[in-house]
Design a protein around this motif. Structure first.
Motif: not given
Length: 140
Positions: A68, A100, A102, A134, A137
């Motif tokens: 990730t 990862c 949402d 996030k 990432r």
């Protein structure tokens, strides 16, 4: 046919309830990105061998495909954020980092142990953690 003790051992292991076998009692869970960094270090710091031509390279390629966080800095930052959540089991923290996700609802569905009473995070806290992860990432 499997023996009853072998079946009993399998039934005693269940990640959804954070029940792991004896081999994993003291083991640290790693993010895929951490594994990628470790394998890359080994690849660059050792002479090529037959092992590296086989399963080692397959594992190296796989973990680099699914990781990730693409660099050491973001991997370290993600690990630090995850490690702040002491109320979560190491397995849960790593799953959150590897997936990862949402939304907190996604996390609860894909990581069933998060629904256990002792590990419940405030939904806002979980949402903030997911947003922070996030931000680290990097898509290629």
């Amino acid at each position: 046919m499997a023996s009853s003790s072998a079946r009993r051992g399998l039934e005693d292991e269940d990640a959804s309830t954070l029940t792991f076998g004896p081999d994993f009692q003291d083991a640290a869970c790693l993010l895929n990105s951490e594994v990628a960094l470790m394998l890359e270090s080994r690849l660059t710091n050792s002479a090529p061998s037959t092992q590296q031509k086989g399963n080692f390279l397959k594992a190296y390629e796989y973990v680099n495909r699914v990781k990730t966080f693409r660099d050491r800095e973001n991997t370290t930052r993600a690990r630090a954020e995850l490690d702040k959540k002491k109320e979560l089991h190491g397995f849960e923290r790593v799953q959150l980092g590897n997936l990862c996700l949402d939304e907190p609802d996604e996390a609860m569905k894909l990581i069933p142990s998060l629904q256990m009473n002792r590990n419940q995070l405030d939904p806002g806290e979980l949402s903030d953690l997911l947003a922070t992860l996030k931000s680290f990432r990097q898509l290629t």
